[in-house]
Design a protein around this motif. Sequence first.
Motif: not given
Length: 138
Positions: A77, A111-114, A116, A118
């Motif tokens: 994160t 990388a964008r996930e949810g 956030q 990462l």
Amino acid sequence: MYIRLDVFAGLLNVRPGEVLHAARTSGVLDGMTLPARRQVRGAALMFDQAEATAFAEKWHAREPEAGPEASGAPLMTLDAVAREVDIAPLVLWQAVSRGKRLRGVSLPVAAREGGQLLFEPAAVAKFVTEYRNLQPKK
């Protein structure tokens, strides 16, 4: 003949501050040694025009550096990366969001996930090493 720092930075399509930082620290910009330069009265930094033009041609012809291979480890994160580098999460977030560098060091791709950001641990390790190498020794 010599050209000004801002003109040289324009040839490279980078910010003048990045060139200035590289010239004042290691003399290397993204792994390439900067051309001959001199300080003139009024604190202006000038670069040899012939060398600067040749440098710009090599700069634009270079292959982009490949990032580390995916390690398969869980992604880190933004907060974990900020702790690892010992910088404020907001500073890191702003740099990643704007595509800027920190002290001339390219940030790992996020990388964008949810909602956030990462990061790949191998890319973070490489960034941390380069960033810490710029720190003055205590």
